[in-house]
Design a protein around this motif. Structure first.
Motif, PDB file in Angstrom:
ATOM      1  N   LYS A   3     -46.820 -20.336 -41.283  1.00  0.00           N
ATOM      2  CA  LYS A   3     -46.609 -19.030 -41.755  1.00  0.00           C
ATOM      3  C   LYS A   3     -48.156 -18.496 -41.338  1.00  0.00           C
ATOM      4  CE  LYS A   3     -43.125 -19.224 -44.662  1.00  0.00           C
ATOM      5  NZ  LYS A   3     -42.806 -19.313 -46.963  1.00  0.00           N
ATOM      6  N   ILE A   4     -49.157 -18.837 -40.626  1.00  0.00           N
ATOM      7  CA  ILE A   4     -49.956 -18.987 -40.904  1.00  0.00           C
ATOM      8  C   ILE A   4     -50.115 -16.926 -40.500  1.00  0.00           C
ATOM      9  CG2 ILE A   4     -52.885 -19.108 -39.699  1.00  0.00           C
ATOM     10  CD1 ILE A   4     -51.891 -21.904 -39.642  1.00  0.00           C
ATOM     11  N   LYS A   5     -50.087 -16.816 -39.447  1.00  0.00           N
ATOM     12  CA  LYS A   5     -50.006 -15.586 -38.575  1.00  0.00           C
ATOM     13  C   LYS A   5     -49.537 -14.369 -39.881  1.00  0.00           C
ATOM     14  CE  LYS A   5     -48.132 -12.792 -34.726  1.00  0.00           C
ATOM     15  NZ  LYS A   5     -47.552 -12.606 -33.362  1.00  0.00           N
ATOM     16  N   ILE A   6     -48.986 -14.733 -40.614  1.00  0.00           N
ATOM     17  CA  ILE A   6     -48.319 -13.773 -42.208  1.00  0.00           C
ATOM     18  C   ILE A   6     -49.568 -13.346 -42.965  1.00  0.00           C
ATOM     19  CG2 ILE A   6     -47.025 -13.132 -43.919  1.00  0.00           C
ATOM     20  CD1 ILE A   6     -44.107 -14.922 -41.929  1.00  0.00           C
ATOM     21  N   GLU A   7     -50.095 -15.286 -43.527  1.00  0.00           N
ATOM     22  CA  GLU A   7     -51.447 -15.329 -44.019  1.00  0.00           C
ATOM     23  C   GLU A   7     -52.657 -14.454 -43.399  1.00  0.00           C
ATOM     24  OE1 GLU A   7     -51.123 -15.980 -47.259  1.00  0.00           O
ATOM     25  OE2 GLU A   7     -48.675 -17.421 -47.178  1.00  0.00           O
ATOM     26  N   ARG A   8     -52.688 -14.757 -42.318  1.00  0.00           N
ATOM     27  CA  ARG A   8     -53.680 -13.865 -41.330  1.00  0.00           C
ATOM     28  C   ARG A   8     -53.995 -12.638 -41.623  1.00  0.00           C
ATOM     29  NH1 ARG A   8     -54.718 -12.628 -36.079  1.00  0.00           N
ATOM     30  NH2 ARG A   8     -52.619 -13.559 -35.567  1.00  0.00           N
ATOM     31  N   ALA A   9     -52.241 -12.144 -41.577  1.00  0.00           N
ATOM     32  CA  ALA A   9     -51.914 -10.256 -41.812  1.00  0.00           C
ATOM     33  C   ALA A   9     -52.328  -9.862 -43.177  1.00  0.00           C
ATOM     34  CB  ALA A   9     -50.664 -10.029 -41.212  1.00  0.00           C
ATOM     35  N   ILE A  10     -51.713 -10.589 -43.716  1.00  0.00           N
ATOM     36  CA  ILE A  10     -51.728 -10.512 -45.117  1.00  0.00           C
ATOM     37  C   ILE A  10     -54.210 -10.267 -45.543  1.00  0.00           C
ATOM     38  CG2 ILE A  10     -52.504 -10.914 -47.768  1.00  0.00           C
ATOM     39  CD1 ILE A  10     -49.454 -12.696 -46.568  1.00  0.00           C
ATOM     40  N   LEU A  11     -54.521 -10.537 -45.280  1.00  0.00           N
ATOM     41  CA  LEU A  11     -55.878 -10.952 -45.394  1.00  0.00           C
ATOM     42  C   LEU A  11     -56.685 -10.007 -44.134  1.00  0.00           C
ATOM     43  CD1 LEU A  11     -56.909 -14.644 -45.991  1.00  0.00           C
ATOM     44  CD2 LEU A  11     -56.872 -12.884 -47.779  1.00  0.00           C
ATOM     45  N   ASP A  12     -56.095  -9.228 -43.186  1.00  0.00           N
ATOM     46  CA  ASP A  12     -56.052  -8.507 -42.333  1.00  0.00           C
ATOM     47  C   ASP A  12     -57.501  -9.373 -41.557  1.00  0.00           C
ATOM     48  OD1 ASP A  12     -56.382  -6.374 -40.470  1.00  0.00           O
ATOM     49  OD2 ASP A  12     -57.712  -4.792 -42.099  1.00  0.00           O
TER      50      ASP A  12
END
Lengths: 66, 149
Positions: free
Chosen positions: A4-13
């Protein structure tokens, strides 16, 4: 292996490039990990864990094929 | 202070040797050498009169050195994925190189005899042909696999 790296990355912008710079790899490596084409080493997984401030299990999980 | 055992030292030295890479700037140096050597192979017939064996040999060695420098130079960003892809590319190039060295003499022999009745005799490939094939396969495989991820 799924992630879920893409999601985690999006959370941190963070962009792929930002994340790559934070953990000292190339943008292509982040892209390949996100697309499940490359399974990172434990060291890299722990570096990601530090950036996301979450345990590795929260963004990496085994798939049925594993 | 904790002393390292002999086997640990050996392992460290071995790992250093395996991971030995030249700085990224050598990639450009290698490319320039390879291009110049390649061009000189074409220019040989125009520039050199008489015995050109020495010139041919130097051009071939220069081309191999250029490609080798490109092969063992680091990328701008070197990480575990590039290391893994590089190792895969060396393995792939080695296997294809062995197959090429085994099969090409028979292919050459078959083709030359099919085209003319007094075709060539069966002969092994030279070291240059095998080495250039392996280096080119390694570089192509590495850069292609890096591009497609």
């Amino acid at each position: 292996m799924q992630n879920k790296i893409k999601i985690e990355r999006a959370i941190l912008d963070l962009t792929q490039d930002d994340l790559a710079k934070k953990i000292g790899v190339s943008r292509q490596t982040i892209n390949s990990i996100e697309a499940n084409r490359y399974v990172p080493s434990t060291v890299l997984a722990l570096k990601l864990s530090e950036v996301f401030n979450k345990s590795v299990n929260e963004f990496f999980s085994l798939s049925e094929e594993d | 202070m904790k002393k390292k055992s002999i086997s640990e030292c050996e392992r460290d030295q071995f790992n250093k040797l395996i991971k030995l890479r030249l700085p990224n700037a050598f990639k450009t140096v290698g490319l320039i050498i390879a291009v110049l050597a390649f061009l000189s192979m074409f220019g040989r017939k125009l520039l050199i009169e008489g015995d050109a064996e020495l010139y041919k040999s130097i051009s071939r060695q220069a081309l191999l050195i250029g490609l080798l420098l490109m092969s063992i130079s680091k990328d701008k960003i070197e990480d575990e994925m590039t290391y893994s892809l590089r190792m895969q590319s060396y393995g792939f190039a080695f296997i294809l190189g062995v197959l090429y060295a085994m099969m090409m003499p028979y292919v050459d022999y078959g083709v030359s005899n099919a085209l003319k009745p007094e075709g060539e005799t069966l002969k092994n490939l030279g070291d240059f042909q095998i080495l250039i094939f392996m280096l080119m396969i390694q570089l192509m495989f590495y850069h292609t696999s890096k591009r497609i991820g």
